[in-house]
Design a protein around this motif. Structure first.
Motif, short mmCIF file in Angstrom:
data_model
loop_
_atom_site.label_atom_id
_atom_site.label_comp_id
_atom_site.label_asym_id
_atom_site.label_seq_id
_atom_site.Cartn_x
_atom_site.Cartn_y
_atom_site.Cartn_z
N SER A 485 0.84 -1.21 0.00
CA SER A 485 0.00 0.00 0.00
C SER A 485 0.87 1.25 0.00
O SER A 485 1.00 1.95 1.00
N THR A 518 -1.97 -0.97 5.35
CA THR A 518 -3.05 0.01 5.26
C THR A 518 -2.51 1.28 4.63
O THR A 518 -1.54 1.85 5.13
N SER A 544 -7.13 -4.86 6.48
CA SER A 544 -7.90 -3.66 6.81
C SER A 544 -8.93 -3.41 5.71
O SER A 544 -8.74 -3.81 4.57
N ARG A 546 -11.39 -1.39 3.01
CA ARG A 546 -11.12 -0.41 1.98
C ARG A 546 -12.34 0.44 1.67
O ARG A 546 -12.44 1.01 0.57
#
Length: 756
Positions: A485, A518, A544, A546
């Motif tokens: 990410s 994340t 996590s 989205r």
């Protein structure tokens, strides 16, 4: 694989035998065969105790010439093989004149001169050399471990650049790289790849496809800096040179040979939202996500349930976890009432704890070791085994386990994994384990796709696949796999997708925001714009969620803005999708595909053309600064109306609700009036956004497809003095014409708009 030690020597333990002298040429109808000795023959005794290499030269299709090099022809050939389309009796014509033999197919020819050292020269329709396998470019090699390899080298011209070889995350231009075509679950930050395609495309307007489903090792200007070398551990090496002259022509011919992409349903181009992977979720969580999107005005098209819709340790048992989803039929019905399609995650593995393990084992549907034991390991799922898709009965059995899910209301499947396929096994159909390692993904995705076509109807089938090999483009859509990410991962994902598009794949997606970790809100917001200006758009993560509001209200605004924009663009985008289906030219196009004559476009891997007329440059920095190259002509920013003139490099700074998004001069963009869904009625008061060129005789034409991809209406534009006249063919419904400078008019049949 490297065989030489510099220019003069070979590596220790390697013996190289090159095709050296043409001993005969035999013309067989539309093909020819030649035998080459591996040394000069000056007397009869030289023909003893020495091998020959046999070269079969043929054309399976217009504009494609194949070369099959064989050392020992008696090697057993258990398969598998790529399924290739082509004329059974060949498409080429052979002509002999003195020592020269020419094989011609369309704009491509192959020449062999018996009076010279063994050389295969490929030329275009104008007689210019495209590439060649010259002296010391066709050989077999034996190594100290007893392995036998066949290899070929094709020349690289000065400044020639090589692309493709699958979804590769290494530098976009492959010159200088070593690429092993071998499926691996390696993420997006390494030299490994999920989608390995033994096909490359050259900036000189030709392609090369190595027809071998197993491991193919490429040395792209790396071992011999002026050549592309490819080798296989086998007794036969077959490759095809694919003619251009443009990169689009190459892809069209290549996909005609290996299979054109199916056309995904229009609803699949909308926004997909996932539960994410290891997060906690149940129906209440899902409902809160769906409600949250609706409350914030972000249209949602597909909801995806990732792995834990099934019980832990039991992937796959294809049964909803009753503790988390006690009423799956009711839940799916409730989602359907919201207008959503439903996707669920699957993989081709059966864990030992799954009730299906014992059933599949008893039926003989699991891959076995040579001693008869079922192949198992604990990586990913405890004691998992592998479905043997080489067995028709196993494929039917696997489909029978998916069909109840379709009956419940599931619409499509995320066909994850398929890369870690063992080679110490025995396949039901006797396939060679090394050749099956890459090819397994093809059988897996085909099995699922064919079920969807049967149950949902042609034109409604779509998967979200991670692994593929040559021909896998027939079963869209593919996504880029497990990325981090970050801005760097966003850039490498784009690079991989553009590489895949030059390997024959028409549709591609990626995890918006990245999969692992994340994302920082700035990364997420920039990735939203990129993701919603891709072929397919999915919000998905690992540990996590989205959903946009997790990243702030501005992220919600960005998600809404670009989802609505994509929906408005759907008549244009689906036209590009239909073109990919018909011709093999991808939706997301590297700049060199649209502008092959512009040298500045050849290395570009941080921008692309979305269809023929939209230039997209994702912002890959926190401060919003982005470099973008605009080719020759006048370009108009779709969101701001700003006009820029190329060719030129520009450094721009954009807020989160913008990015470089330019419309090509001469383009006519059909825009939908309804931005609430991707599959609406595109002829219900559409807007034609016209960007006329300055040419006094400017004409243009655009076709709006229906939901099957077939033409529904055509709009013809012509300059008439100080006005543009737009005539509709195939529709008598109102439409609006809007010129890039702001003038507009509405009418039926024909509309006239003044232009400056």
């Amino acid at each position: 694989m490297k065989f030489t030690d510099g220019f003069w020597l070979v590596r220790d333990g390697v013996q190289l035998s090159y095709a050296t002298e043409v001993r005969d040429v035999r013309v067989e109808s539309k093909r020819f065969t030649t035998h080459a000795s591996v040394k000069r023959v000056t007397r009869r005794g030289d023909t003893l105790n020495a091998p020959l290499l046999t070269a079969h030269c043929f054309s399976p299709a217009e504009g494609v010439i194949g070369v099959r090099i064989t050392h020992h022809a008696g090697k057993r050939h258990p398969g598998p093989d790529f399924a290739l389309a082509g004329a059974d009796d060949g498409a080429g014509e052979v002509r002999q004149e003195g020592p020269v033999t020419d094989l011609t197919s369309g704009p491509l020819s192959l020449r062999l001169d018996r009076s010279a050292p063994f050389t295969l020269t490929f030329r275009d329709a104008d007689g210019r050399e495209v590439t060649r396998a010259d002296a010391k470019s066709t050989a077999f090699a034996t190594t100290g471990d007893g392995a036998h390899h066949l290899l070929a080298r094709l020349s690289l011209g000065v400044g020639e650049q090589i692309y493709g070889l699958g979804e590769r995350f290494t530098p976009f231009v492959k010159n200088g790289q070593v690429v092993d075509v071998w499926q691996a679950d390696g993420g997006t930050s390494s030299e490994q790849a999920y989608k390995n395609i033994p096909f490359y495309l050259s900036s000189r307007g030709y392609g090369v496809f190595v027809n071998h489903p197993g491991k193919v090792s490429f040395e792209i200007g790396s071992e011999s800096v002026g050549q592309v070398q490819f080798s296989v551990e086998d007794q036969t090496l077959e490759y095809y040179v694919v003619a251009g002259p443009t990169p689009k022509d190459v892809l069209s011919r290549y996909t005609a040979l290996t299979g054109r992409p199916a056309l995904p349903p229009a609803w699949s181009f909308g926004l997909w939202l996932s539960t994410s992977f290891t997060t906690d979720y149940d129906e209440a969580t899902v409902t809160s996500f769906v409600d949250g999107m609706a409350e914030r005005g972000i249209p949602l098209s597909v909801f995806h349930f990732d792995c834990f819709w099934m019980r832990e340790y039991q992937w796959c048992d294809f049964t909803w976890d009753p503790d988390v989803f006690p009423d799956p039929e009711g839940m799916l019905a409730r989602l359907k009432e919201r207008g959503l399609k439903v996707s669920v995650w699957i993989n081709p593995y059966i864990a030992q704890k799954s009730p299906l393990f014992e059933e599949a084992a008893a039926l003989g549907h699991l891959v076995r070791r040579p001693d008869g034991d079922i192949w198992q390991w604990d990586l990913w799922q405890a004691g998992m085994a592998l479905v043997d898709f080489t067995s028709p009965e196993a494929r039917a059995w696997f489909q029978s386990k998916l069909k109840p899910l379709l009956d419940q209301g599931v619409d499509c499947f995320k066909t994850d994994f398929g890369e870690r396929i063992p080679t110490d096994v025995v396949w039901h159909d006797g396939s060679d384990p090394e050749r099956m390692h890459n090819y397994y993904s093809h059988l897996y995705n085909r099995t699922v796709f064919e079920l969807l076509e049967k149950e949902r109807g042609q034109g409604e089938a779509v998967v979200f696949a991670r692994s593929a090999t040559a021909g896998g483009q027939q079963f869209p859509v593919h996504w880029g796999g497990d990325c981090w990410s970050s801005f760097e991962a966003m850039a490498e994902s784009l690079r991989g997708g553009l590489s895949l598009s030059l390997s024959g794949f028409g549709f591609w997606s990626h995890d918006i925001g990245g999969f692992e970790g994340t994302p920082d809100p700035s990364v997420f917001k920039r990735w939203l714009a990129f993701g919603l200006l891709s072929s397919h758009s999915r919000l998905h993560g690992s540990s996590s969620y989205r959903v946009p509001w997790e990243f702030g209200e501005e992220a919600v605004d960005v998600a809404r803005r670009f989802t609505l924009l994509k929906h408005r663009l759907m008549p244009y985008l689906y036209g590009a999708a239909a073109e990919a289906h018909r011709t093999g030219v991808p939706m997301m196009r590297p700049m060199l595909l649209e502008f092959p004559g512009d040298p500045a476009c050849r290395p570009l891997d941080r921008q692309y053309m979305l269809g023929p007329d939209l230039l997209v440059a994702p912002v890959l920095s926190e401060d919003g600064e982005v470099e973008v190259y605009v080719p020759a002509g006048t370009w108009t920013h779709l969101l701001t109306g700003e006009r820029v003139t190329g060719p030129a490099w520009r450094t721009e700074r954009h807020g989160y609700e913008s990015l470089p998004l330019y419309v090509r001069e001469g383009a006519v963009l059909p825009l939908a009036a309804d931005d609430r869904r991707p599959d609406g009625d595109w002829l219900d008061r559409p807007t034609l956004l016209v960007h006329p060129s300055a040419a006094p005789a400017f004409t243009a034409e655009v076709t709006v497809p229906d939901l099957t991809g077939e033409p529904a209406a055509t709009f013809r534009v012509r300059r008439d003095g100080d006005a543009l006249r737009v005539t509709a063919v195939g529709t008598d419904r109102p439409f609006t014409v809007q010129v890039a400078d702001g003038a507009s008019a509405e009418g039926v049949g024909e509309v006239t708009v003044p232009v400056g």
